[in-house]
Motif scaffolding. Structure first.
Motif, PDB file in Angstrom:
ATOM      1  N   ALA A  12      -3.484 -16.086  -6.796  1.00 34.79           N
ATOM      2  CA  ALA A  12      -4.580 -16.708  -7.543  1.00 34.79           C
ATOM      3  C   ALA A  12      -5.395 -15.605  -8.197  1.00 34.79           C
ATOM      4  CB  ALA A  12      -5.452 -17.538  -6.609  1.00 34.79           C
ATOM      5  N   TRP A  13      -5.434 -15.583  -9.516  1.00 36.89           N
ATOM      6  CA  TRP A  13      -6.179 -14.523 -10.207  1.00 36.89           C
ATOM      7  C   TRP A  13      -7.595 -14.999 -10.512  1.00 36.89           C
ATOM      8  CZ3 TRP A  13      -4.520  -9.562 -10.737  1.00 36.89           C
ATOM      9  CH2 TRP A  13      -5.335  -8.702 -11.491  1.00 36.89           C
ATOM     10  N   ASP A  14      -7.829 -15.571 -11.684  1.00 37.84           N
ATOM     11  CA  ASP A  14      -9.188 -15.962 -12.039  1.00 37.84           C
ATOM     12  C   ASP A  14      -9.482 -17.434 -11.750  1.00 37.84           C
ATOM     13  OD1 ASP A  14      -7.486 -16.854 -13.958  1.00 37.84           O
ATOM     14  OD2 ASP A  14      -8.435 -15.831 -15.634  1.00 37.84           O
ATOM     15  N   GLU A  15      -8.514 -18.145 -11.205  1.00 36.37           N
ATOM     16  CA  GLU A  15      -8.709 -19.533 -10.801  1.00 36.37           C
ATOM     17  C   GLU A  15      -8.158 -19.723  -9.387  1.00 36.37           C
ATOM     18  OE1 GLU A  15     -10.260 -21.915 -12.372  1.00 36.37           O
ATOM     19  OE2 GLU A  15     -10.626 -20.850 -14.276  1.00 36.37           O
ATOM     20  N   PRO A  16      -8.823 -20.495  -8.548  1.00 40.63           N
ATOM     21  CA  PRO A  16      -8.285 -20.759  -7.207  1.00 40.63           C
ATOM     22  C   PRO A  16      -6.952 -21.506  -7.287  1.00 40.63           C
ATOM     23  CG  PRO A  16     -10.603 -21.414  -7.361  1.00 40.63           C
ATOM     24  CD  PRO A  16     -10.137 -21.135  -8.758  1.00 40.63           C
ATOM     25  N   LEU A  17      -6.102 -21.245  -6.325  1.00 36.96           N
ATOM     26  CA  LEU A  17      -4.889 -22.032  -6.122  1.00 36.96           C
ATOM     27  C   LEU A  17      -5.199 -23.021  -5.016  1.00 36.96           C
ATOM     28  CD1 LEU A  17      -1.826 -22.621  -6.427  1.00 36.96           C
ATOM     29  CD2 LEU A  17      -1.422 -20.786  -4.767  1.00 36.96           C
ATOM     30  N   VAL A  18      -5.233 -24.316  -5.335  1.00 33.69           N
ATOM     31  CA  VAL A  18      -5.626 -25.334  -4.374  1.00 33.69           C
ATOM     32  C   VAL A  18      -4.389 -26.090  -3.899  1.00 33.69           C
ATOM     33  CG1 VAL A  18      -7.065 -27.354  -3.936  1.00 33.69           C
ATOM     34  CG2 VAL A  18      -7.878 -25.561  -5.483  1.00 33.69           C
ATOM     35  N   GLY A  66      -1.580  -8.825 -15.788  1.00 34.92           N
ATOM     36  CA  GLY A  66      -0.620  -9.514 -16.633  1.00 34.92           C
ATOM     37  C   GLY A  66       0.681  -9.774 -15.897  1.00 34.92           C
ATOM     38  N   THR A  67       1.629 -10.345 -16.601  1.00 39.17           N
ATOM     39  CA  THR A  67       2.951 -10.594 -16.039  1.00 39.17           C
ATOM     40  C   THR A  67       3.946  -9.614 -16.649  1.00 39.17           C
ATOM     41  OG1 THR A  67       3.481 -12.261 -17.714  1.00 39.17           O
ATOM     42  CG2 THR A  67       2.457 -13.031 -15.664  1.00 39.17           C
ATOM     43  N   ARG A  75       0.875  -1.178   0.000  1.00 42.03           N
ATOM     44  CA  ARG A  75       0.000   0.000   0.000  1.00 42.03           C
ATOM     45  C   ARG A  75       0.906   1.219   0.000  1.00 42.03           C
ATOM     46  NH1 ARG A  75      -5.280   2.497   0.673  1.00 42.03           N
ATOM     47  NH2 ARG A  75      -4.670   4.675   0.468  1.00 42.03           N
ATOM     48  N   GLY A  76       0.860   1.980  -1.093  1.00 40.78           N
ATOM     49  CA  GLY A  76       1.759   3.111  -1.262  1.00 40.78           C
ATOM     50  C   GLY A  76       1.353   4.322  -0.453  1.00 40.78           C
ATOM     51  N   ALA A  77       2.333   5.167  -0.194  1.00 42.73           N
ATOM     52  CA  ALA A  77       2.081   6.432   0.481  1.00 42.73           C
ATOM     53  C   ALA A  77       1.213   7.330  -0.394  1.00 42.73           C
ATOM     54  CB  ALA A  77       3.406   7.129   0.793  1.00 42.73           C
ATOM     55  N   ALA A  78       0.459   8.211   0.242  1.00 41.01           N
ATOM     56  CA  ALA A  78      -0.321   9.180  -0.510  1.00 41.01           C
ATOM     57  C   ALA A  78       0.609  10.038  -1.345  1.00 41.01           C
ATOM     58  CB  ALA A  78      -1.129  10.054   0.451  1.00 41.01           C
ATOM     59  N   ALA A  79       0.262  10.220  -2.618  1.00 46.18           N
ATOM     60  CA  ALA A  79       1.126  10.956  -3.544  1.00 46.18           C
ATOM     61  C   ALA A  79       0.334  12.029  -4.264  1.00 46.18           C
ATOM     62  CB  ALA A  79       1.762  10.004  -4.555  1.00 46.18           C
ATOM     63  N   ASP A  80       0.993  13.157  -4.501  1.00 43.85           N
ATOM     64  CA  ASP A  80       0.363  14.234  -5.269  1.00 43.85           C
ATOM     65  C   ASP A  80       0.213  13.834  -6.726  1.00 43.85           C
ATOM     66  OD1 ASP A  80       0.386  15.841  -2.931  1.00 43.85           O
ATOM     67  OD2 ASP A  80       2.476  16.372  -3.320  1.00 43.85           O
ATOM     68  N   THR A  81       1.224  13.163  -7.254  1.00 41.64           N
ATOM     69  CA  THR A  81       1.181  12.604  -8.606  1.00 41.64           C
ATOM     70  C   THR A  81       1.854  11.245  -8.575  1.00 41.64           C
ATOM     71  OG1 THR A  81       3.296  13.596  -9.291  1.00 41.64           O
ATOM     72  CG2 THR A  81       1.288  14.891  -9.682  1.00 41.64           C
ATOM     73  N   ALA A  82       1.504  10.380  -9.524  1.00 43.68           N
ATOM     74  CA  ALA A  82       2.100   9.056  -9.579  1.00 43.68           C
ATOM     75  C   ALA A  82       2.116   8.552 -11.009  1.00 43.68           C
ATOM     76  CB  ALA A  82       1.337   8.076  -8.690  1.00 43.68           C
ATOM     77  N   GLN A  83       3.116   7.750 -11.335  1.00 42.64           N
ATOM     78  CA  GLN A  83       3.228   7.142 -12.653  1.00 42.64           C
ATOM     79  C   GLN A  83       3.647   5.684 -12.503  1.00 42.64           C
ATOM     80  OE1 GLN A  83       6.251   8.717 -15.256  1.00 42.64           O
ATOM     81  NE2 GLN A  83       5.390   7.745 -17.086  1.00 42.64           N
ATOM     82  N   VAL A  84       3.027   4.825 -13.307  1.00 46.16           N
ATOM     83  CA  VAL A  84       3.357   3.405 -13.320  1.00 46.16           C
ATOM     84  C   VAL A  84       4.208   3.106 -14.547  1.00 46.16           C
ATOM     85  CG1 VAL A  84       2.413   1.063 -13.511  1.00 46.16           C
ATOM     86  CG2 VAL A  84       1.266   2.769 -12.077  1.00 46.16           C
ATOM     87  N   LEU A  85       5.285   2.344 -14.342  1.00 44.14           N
ATOM     88  CA  LEU A  85       6.159   1.925 -15.431  1.00 44.14           C
ATOM     89  C   LEU A  85       6.289   0.408 -15.420  1.00 44.14           C
ATOM     90  CD1 LEU A  85       9.184   4.411 -15.093  1.00 44.14           C
ATOM     91  CD2 LEU A  85       7.344   4.527 -16.784  1.00 44.14           C
ATOM     92  N   SER A  86       6.398  -0.187 -16.612  1.00 43.78           N
ATOM     93  CA  SER A  86       6.689  -1.605 -16.736  1.00 43.78           C
ATOM     94  C   SER A  86       7.172  -1.858 -18.156  1.00 43.78           C
ATOM     95  CB  SER A  86       5.436  -2.447 -16.454  1.00 43.78           C
ATOM     96  OG  SER A  86       4.558  -2.424 -17.563  1.00 43.78           O
ATOM     97  N   ALA A 121       7.518 -15.063 -11.002  1.00 43.79           N
ATOM     98  CA  ALA A 121       7.450 -14.316 -12.256  1.00 43.79           C
ATOM     99  C   ALA A 121       6.229 -14.701 -13.083  1.00 43.79           C
ATOM    100  CB  ALA A 121       8.717 -14.537 -13.067  1.00 43.79           C
ATOM    101  N   ARG A 122       5.658 -15.881 -12.827  1.00 44.80           N
ATOM    102  CA  ARG A 122       4.455 -16.300 -13.560  1.00 44.80           C
ATOM    103  C   ARG A 122       3.168 -15.777 -12.917  1.00 44.80           C
ATOM    104  NH1 ARG A 122       7.620 -21.116 -14.023  1.00 44.80           N
ATOM    105  NH2 ARG A 122       6.567 -22.063 -12.212  1.00 44.80           N
ATOM    106  N   ASP A 123       3.261 -15.235 -11.709  1.00 44.49           N
ATOM    107  CA  ASP A 123       2.077 -14.660 -11.056  1.00 44.49           C
ATOM    108  C   ASP A 123       1.725 -13.316 -11.690  1.00 44.49           C
ATOM    109  OD1 ASP A 123       1.914 -16.799  -9.308  1.00 44.49           O
ATOM    110  OD2 ASP A 123       3.044 -15.791  -7.718  1.00 44.49           O
ATOM    111  N   ARG A 124       0.459 -13.009 -11.731  1.00 44.27           N
ATOM    112  CA  ARG A 124       0.006 -11.755 -12.344  1.00 44.27           C
ATOM    113  C   ARG A 124       0.130 -10.593 -11.360  1.00 44.27           C
ATOM    114  NH1 ARG A 124      -5.537 -13.190 -15.680  1.00 44.27           N
ATOM    115  NH2 ARG A 124      -5.069 -15.376 -16.146  1.00 44.27           N
ATOM    116  N   TRP A 125       0.288  -9.407 -11.930  1.00 50.93           N
ATOM    117  CA  TRP A 125       0.370  -8.188 -11.125  1.00 50.93           C
ATOM    118  C   TRP A 125      -1.027  -7.616 -10.890  1.00 50.93           C
ATOM    119  CZ3 TRP A 125       4.772  -7.256  -8.805  1.00 50.93           C
ATOM    120  CH2 TRP A 125       5.985  -7.597  -9.415  1.00 50.93           C
ATOM    121  N   PHE A 126      -1.268  -7.174  -9.673  1.00 51.17           N
ATOM    122  CA  PHE A 126      -2.428  -6.343  -9.348  1.00 51.17           C
ATOM    123  C   PHE A 126      -1.908  -4.931  -9.135  1.00 51.17           C
ATOM    124  CE2 PHE A 126      -4.986  -4.085  -6.259  1.00 51.17           C
ATOM    125  CZ  PHE A 126      -6.275  -4.257  -6.740  1.00 51.17           C
TER     126      PHE A 126
END
Length: 295
Positions: free
Chosen positions: A256-262, A209-210, A186-197, A237-242
């Motif tokens: 576990a994204w759209d399928e349960p991990l059992v 996605g990954t 959980r990120g700190a409150a920011a006046d501006t923010a940018q996501v890079l990947s 590395a195969r887990d998806r990013w939220f």
């Protein structure tokens, strides 16, 4: 009492249930290993505040909008029907609801402890104390550059129930895009923010996605900082990013994204993720280079 050898002084002076991590003489993170939280928050250890080498805080804890989010933690919204995320539980066909199903992550014993590394055993139990998971967690920090340091977190989870144990996200139960559960910042409150990947410079490019790395640059009261996330092994590395950046800053590596991990009886899974905390912004090329250095 704090475990033997655990540094008793937290960044804010609290002496109980906390340990301090240091890099090059700087107090860079406080680990709250024995939190005093109501059951509705799904009590669990967490890191907050986490700071750059220059002292800028890059995490938030118990914000007004999401009182159940705490710095950097490992949390899951549904483990066998028990909520280890905190707050409301997503119910398929109904939506979020308050249920009496919150679990607790209990510290059991220290395995290693020091100014740059902590390792302990935990037990994930339901509200009545029945154990669901055993965990071994390691947290270690090290310097990377004059303006960056790395926080490596490794978790090893074992099913203790004697039966198949599903781990689910709300997305796996019909809530589109809500694939969270696992490592979460959980990120700190920011006046501006940018996501890079590597996939692009916005949330839509990488959410769900990954990617080999993911970075968030924020500006808080004139101070610019970047937090870079890098999978620590091929499985992670195969887990998806939220990724969330509209109402608040949040990044998770989803179990576990759209399928349960059992998990089968006595089955163990492991995940590793490295968080790099940087003073100032990063270009995509600089982020990629730092990601390689971090792992």
């Amino acid at each position: 009492m704090a475990g033997p050898g655990v540094h008793p002084q937290a960044l804010d002076g609290q002496p109980h249930g906390t340990a301090t991590l240091r890099v090059r003489g700087h107090d860079v993170a406080r680990y709250v290993w024995q939190p005093d939280l109501p059951l509705a928050m799904s009590p669990r250890p967490y890191l907050h505040p986490v700071r750059t080498l220059a002292g800028v805080t890059v995490t938030d804890a118990a914000p007004d909008s999401h009182r159940h989010q705490f710095g950097i933690s490992i949390a899951a919204p549904d483990v066998g029907g028990h909520n280890f995320w905190g707050g409301r539980t997503f119910v398929a066909g109904h939506g979020p609801a308050w249920l009496d199903n919150h679990g607790v992550q209990h510290h059991e014993r220290w395995l290693r402890h020091g100014g740059d590394e902590l390792a302990h055993a935990l037990r994930w139990a339901d509200a009545h104390g029945a154990a669901l998971l055993r965990e071994q967690r390691t947290i270690a920090c090290r310097p990377l550059t004059d303006i960056a340091w790395a926080l490596a977190m490794h978790t090893r989870l074992t099913n203790l129930t004697g039966a198949p144990l599903p781990i689910r996200s709300p997305a796996a139960q019909g809530r589109p895009g809500a694939g969270y559960g696992g490592f979460f910042w959980r990120g700190a409150a920011a006046d501006t923010a940018q996501v890079l990947s590597p996939a692009g410079s916005d949330v839509r490019s990488v959410h769900g996605g990954t990617a080999a790395w993911l970075a968030v640059t924020g500006v808080t009261s004139g101070d610019t900082w970047t937090v870079l996330f890098v999978p620590g092994d091929e499985t992670t590395a195969r887990d998806r990013w939220f990724v969330r950046a509209r109402d608040y800053l949040g990044v998770g590596s989803s179990l576990a994204w759209d399928e349960p991990l059992v998990l089968g009886p006595d089955e163990t899974i492991e995940r590793s993720l490295v968080t790099v905390v940087v003073d100032g912004p990063l270009t995509p090329a600089a982020a990629a280079a730092l990601a390689r250095q971090a792992t």
